[in-house]
Scaffold this motif. Sequence first.
Motif, PDB file in Angstrom:
ATOM      1  N   TYR A 147       0.825  -1.205   0.000  1.00 50.24           N
ATOM      2  CA  TYR A 147       0.000   0.000   0.000  1.00 50.24           C
ATOM      3  C   TYR A 147       0.865   1.263   0.000  1.00 50.24           C
ATOM      4  CZ  TYR A 147      -3.246   3.607   1.389  1.00 50.24           C
ATOM      5  OH  TYR A 147      -3.968   4.773   1.432  1.00 50.24           O
ATOM      6  N   LEU A 148       1.866   1.297   0.867  1.00 50.29           N
ATOM      7  CA  LEU A 148       2.737   2.470   0.953  1.00 50.29           C
ATOM      8  C   LEU A 148       3.534   2.674  -0.332  1.00 50.29           C
ATOM      9  CD1 LEU A 148       3.970   2.155   4.635  1.00 50.29           C
ATOM     10  CD2 LEU A 148       2.330   3.814   3.696  1.00 50.29           C
ATOM     11  N   TYR A 149       3.939   1.585  -0.977  1.00 48.36           N
ATOM     12  CA  TYR A 149       4.656   1.683  -2.247  1.00 48.36           C
ATOM     13  C   TYR A 149       3.761   2.325  -3.301  1.00 48.36           C
ATOM     14  CZ  TYR A 149       7.422   0.276  -6.301  1.00 48.36           C
ATOM     15  OH  TYR A 149       8.173   0.268  -7.453  1.00 48.36           O
ATOM     16  N   LEU A 150       2.518   1.843  -3.395  1.00 46.34           N
ATOM     17  CA  LEU A 150       1.562   2.420  -4.353  1.00 46.34           C
ATOM     18  C   LEU A 150       1.311   3.899  -4.050  1.00 46.34           C
ATOM     19  CD1 LEU A 150      -1.031  -0.466  -4.576  1.00 46.34           C
ATOM     20  CD2 LEU A 150       0.286   0.444  -6.481  1.00 46.34           C
ATOM     21  N   LYS A 151       1.152   4.212  -2.788  1.00 56.31           N
ATOM     22  CA  LYS A 151       0.880   5.594  -2.379  1.00 56.31           C
ATOM     23  C   LYS A 151       2.048   6.510  -2.732  1.00 56.31           C
ATOM     24  CE  LYS A 151      -0.663   8.297   1.545  1.00 56.31           C
ATOM     25  NZ  LYS A 151      -1.026   8.289   2.948  1.00 56.31           N
ATOM     26  N   ALA A 207      -0.186   4.563 -11.486  1.00 57.66           N
ATOM     27  CA  ALA A 207      -0.539   3.154 -11.617  1.00 57.66           C
ATOM     28  C   ALA A 207       0.718   2.281 -11.591  1.00 57.66           C
ATOM     29  CB  ALA A 207      -1.312   2.920 -12.913  1.00 57.66           C
ATOM     30  N   VAL A 208       0.610   1.162 -10.893  1.00 53.29           N
ATOM     31  CA  VAL A 208       1.714   0.214 -10.776  1.00 53.29           C
ATOM     32  C   VAL A 208       1.204  -1.158 -11.187  1.00 53.29           C
ATOM     33  CG1 VAL A 208       3.328  -0.866  -9.173  1.00 53.29           C
ATOM     34  CG2 VAL A 208       2.766   1.544  -8.913  1.00 53.29           C
ATOM     35  N   HIS A 209       2.005  -1.858 -11.980  1.00 54.73           N
ATOM     36  CA  HIS A 209       1.626  -3.198 -12.425  1.00 54.73           C
ATOM     37  C   HIS A 209       1.973  -4.215 -11.334  1.00 54.73           C
ATOM     38  CE1 HIS A 209       1.214  -6.718 -14.981  1.00 54.73           C
ATOM     39  NE2 HIS A 209       0.567  -5.929 -15.818  1.00 54.73           N
ATOM     40  N   SER A 210       1.154  -5.223 -11.211  1.00 56.29           N
ATOM     41  CA  SER A 210       1.366  -6.231 -10.164  1.00 56.29           C
ATOM     42  C   SER A 210       2.714  -6.939 -10.322  1.00 56.29           C
ATOM     43  CB  SER A 210       0.221  -7.243 -10.147  1.00 56.29           C
ATOM     44  OG  SER A 210       0.077  -7.860 -11.401  1.00 56.29           O
ATOM     45  N   THR A 211       3.201  -7.101 -11.554  1.00 57.86           N
ATOM     46  CA  THR A 211       4.513  -7.740 -11.733  1.00 57.86           C
ATOM     47  C   THR A 211       5.639  -6.852 -11.199  1.00 57.86           C
ATOM     48  OG1 THR A 211       4.648  -6.938 -14.011  1.00 57.86           O
ATOM     49  CG2 THR A 211       3.836  -9.176 -13.694  1.00 57.86           C
ATOM     50  N   GLU A 212       5.478  -5.543 -11.301  1.00 58.26           N
ATOM     51  CA  GLU A 212       6.462  -4.619 -10.725  1.00 58.26           C
ATOM     52  C   GLU A 212       6.518  -4.794  -9.212  1.00 58.26           C
ATOM     53  OE1 GLU A 212       7.082   0.159  -9.938  1.00 58.26           O
ATOM     54  OE2 GLU A 212       5.910  -0.446 -11.695  1.00 58.26           O
ATOM     55  N   LEU A 213       5.351  -4.943  -8.605  1.00 56.59           N
ATOM     56  CA  LEU A 213       5.292  -5.157  -7.158  1.00 56.59           C
ATOM     57  C   LEU A 213       5.955  -6.478  -6.773  1.00 56.59           C
ATOM     58  CD1 LEU A 213       1.647  -3.939  -6.571  1.00 56.59           C
ATOM     59  CD2 LEU A 213       3.723  -2.804  -5.759  1.00 56.59           C
ATOM     60  N   ALA A 214       5.698  -7.520  -7.553  1.00 57.97           N
ATOM     61  CA  ALA A 214       6.298  -8.830  -7.276  1.00 57.97           C
ATOM     62  C   ALA A 214       7.820  -8.743  -7.347  1.00 57.97           C
ATOM     63  CB  ALA A 214       5.768  -9.868  -8.261  1.00 57.97           C
ATOM     64  N   LEU A 240      -3.288  -7.541  -3.136  1.00 53.92           N
ATOM     65  CA  LEU A 240      -3.996  -6.436  -3.797  1.00 53.92           C
ATOM     66  C   LEU A 240      -5.507  -6.610  -3.677  1.00 53.92           C
ATOM     67  CD1 LEU A 240      -1.716  -6.052  -6.923  1.00 53.92           C
ATOM     68  CD2 LEU A 240      -2.072  -4.315  -5.152  1.00 53.92           C
ATOM     69  N   LYS A 241      -5.968  -7.834  -3.770  1.00 55.40           N
ATOM     70  CA  LYS A 241      -7.403  -8.101  -3.614  1.00 55.40           C
ATOM     71  C   LYS A 241      -7.857  -7.769  -2.187  1.00 55.40           C
ATOM     72  CE  LYS A 241      -8.947  -9.483  -7.572  1.00 55.40           C
ATOM     73  NZ  LYS A 241      -9.956  -8.690  -8.258  1.00 55.40           N
ATOM     74  N   THR A 242      -7.012  -8.029  -1.209  1.00 57.02           N
ATOM     75  CA  THR A 242      -7.316  -7.664   0.179  1.00 57.02           C
ATOM     76  C   THR A 242      -7.427  -6.154   0.306  1.00 57.02           C
ATOM     77  OG1 THR A 242      -6.201  -9.627   1.026  1.00 57.02           O
ATOM     78  CG2 THR A 242      -6.510  -7.810   2.570  1.00 57.02           C
ATOM     79  N   LEU A 243      -6.481  -5.436  -0.279  1.00 56.94           N
ATOM     80  CA  LEU A 243      -6.529  -3.975  -0.263  1.00 56.94           C
ATOM     81  C   LEU A 243      -7.754  -3.455  -1.015  1.00 56.94           C
ATOM     82  CD1 LEU A 243      -2.737  -3.257  -0.853  1.00 56.94           C
ATOM     83  CD2 LEU A 243      -4.049  -2.655   1.198  1.00 56.94           C
ATOM     84  N   GLU A 244      -8.082  -4.102  -2.128  1.00 54.48           N
ATOM     85  CA  GLU A 244      -9.262  -3.694  -2.903  1.00 54.48           C
ATOM     86  C   GLU A 244     -10.541  -3.919  -2.096  1.00 54.48           C
ATOM     87  OE1 GLU A 244     -10.706  -4.236  -7.452  1.00 54.48           O
ATOM     88  OE2 GLU A 244     -10.316  -6.101  -6.366  1.00 54.48           O
ATOM     89  N   TYR A 245     -10.629  -5.040  -1.417  1.00 54.37           N
ATOM     90  CA  TYR A 245     -11.793  -5.359  -0.597  1.00 54.37           C
ATOM     91  C   TYR A 245     -12.013  -4.287   0.469  1.00 54.37           C
ATOM     92  CZ  TYR A 245     -14.836  -7.829   2.659  1.00 54.37           C
ATOM     93  OH  TYR A 245     -15.869  -8.167   3.498  1.00 54.37           O
ATOM     94  N   ASN A 246     -10.925  -3.725   0.950  1.00 50.94           N
ATOM     95  CA  ASN A 246     -10.987  -2.685   1.981  1.00 50.94           C
ATOM     96  C   ASN A 246     -11.019  -1.272   1.387  1.00 50.94           C
ATOM     97  OD1 ASN A 246     -10.813  -4.033   4.739  1.00 50.94           O
ATOM     98  ND2 ASN A 246      -9.264  -5.108   3.560  1.00 50.94           N
ATOM     99  N   ASN A 247     -11.286  -1.194   0.104  1.00 46.35           N
ATOM    100  CA  ASN A 247     -11.423   0.086  -0.614  1.00 46.35           C
ATOM    101  C   ASN A 247     -10.190   0.985  -0.514  1.00 46.35           C
ATOM    102  OD1 ASN A 247     -14.112  -0.414  -1.548  1.00 46.35           O
ATOM    103  ND2 ASN A 247     -14.798  -0.021   0.541  1.00 46.35           N
ATOM    104  N   LEU A 248      -9.016   0.378  -0.504  1.00 51.45           N
ATOM    105  CA  LEU A 248      -7.775   1.147  -0.437  1.00 51.45           C
ATOM    106  C   LEU A 248      -7.101   1.279  -1.796  1.00 51.45           C
ATOM    107  CD1 LEU A 248      -6.427  -0.333   2.895  1.00 51.45           C
ATOM    108  CD2 LEU A 248      -7.372   1.954   2.535  1.00 51.45           C
ATOM    109  N   VAL A 249      -7.321   0.313  -2.669  1.00 53.63           N
ATOM    110  CA  VAL A 249      -6.783   0.358  -4.033  1.00 53.63           C
ATOM    111  C   VAL A 249      -7.855  -0.109  -4.993  1.00 53.63           C
ATOM    112  CG1 VAL A 249      -4.418  -0.113  -3.251  1.00 53.63           C
ATOM    113  CG2 VAL A 249      -5.836  -1.999  -4.054  1.00 53.63           C
ATOM    114  N   TRP A 297      -2.697  -1.152 -10.856  1.00 49.81           N
ATOM    115  CA  TRP A 297      -3.403  -0.797  -9.626  1.00 49.81           C
ATOM    116  C   TRP A 297      -3.053   0.618  -9.199  1.00 49.81           C
ATOM    117  CZ3 TRP A 297      -6.721  -4.231  -7.213  1.00 49.81           C
ATOM    118  CH2 TRP A 297      -6.730  -5.519  -7.747  1.00 49.81           C
ATOM    119  N   VAL A 298      -4.049   1.306  -8.605  1.00 49.30           N
ATOM    120  CA  VAL A 298      -3.857   2.657  -8.073  1.00 49.30           C
ATOM    121  C   VAL A 298      -4.529   2.757  -6.716  1.00 49.30           C
ATOM    122  CG1 VAL A 298      -3.687   3.804 -10.330  1.00 49.30           C
ATOM    123  CG2 VAL A 298      -5.926   3.522  -9.239  1.00 49.30           C
TER     124      VAL A 298
END
Length: 65
Positions: free
Chosen positions: A15-19, A24-31, A45-54, A62-63
């Motif tokens: 989350y902090l990296y995206l922030k 926008a950051v690609h999931s492969t970049e994060l990996a 990312l799905k956990t963060l999305e579920y919590n309306n953070l990304v 992802w953003v």
Amino acid sequence: MSPHERMVTRIKSIYLYLKNKGKAVHSTELAEEFGYASRTIQRDLKTLEYNNLVKSIGKGKWVIT
């Protein structure tokens, strides 16, 4: 550190990296950045999305919401 604590730390780091990236950051970049499997990053990312953070803007990008 328990598995739960590692997961929370990993998700917080993503989350902090995206922030800090501010775009926008690609999931492969994060990996690559964090050294985890793409599937692990996607789950986090799905956990963060579920919590309306990304949100996904398509094709693995992802953003912050």
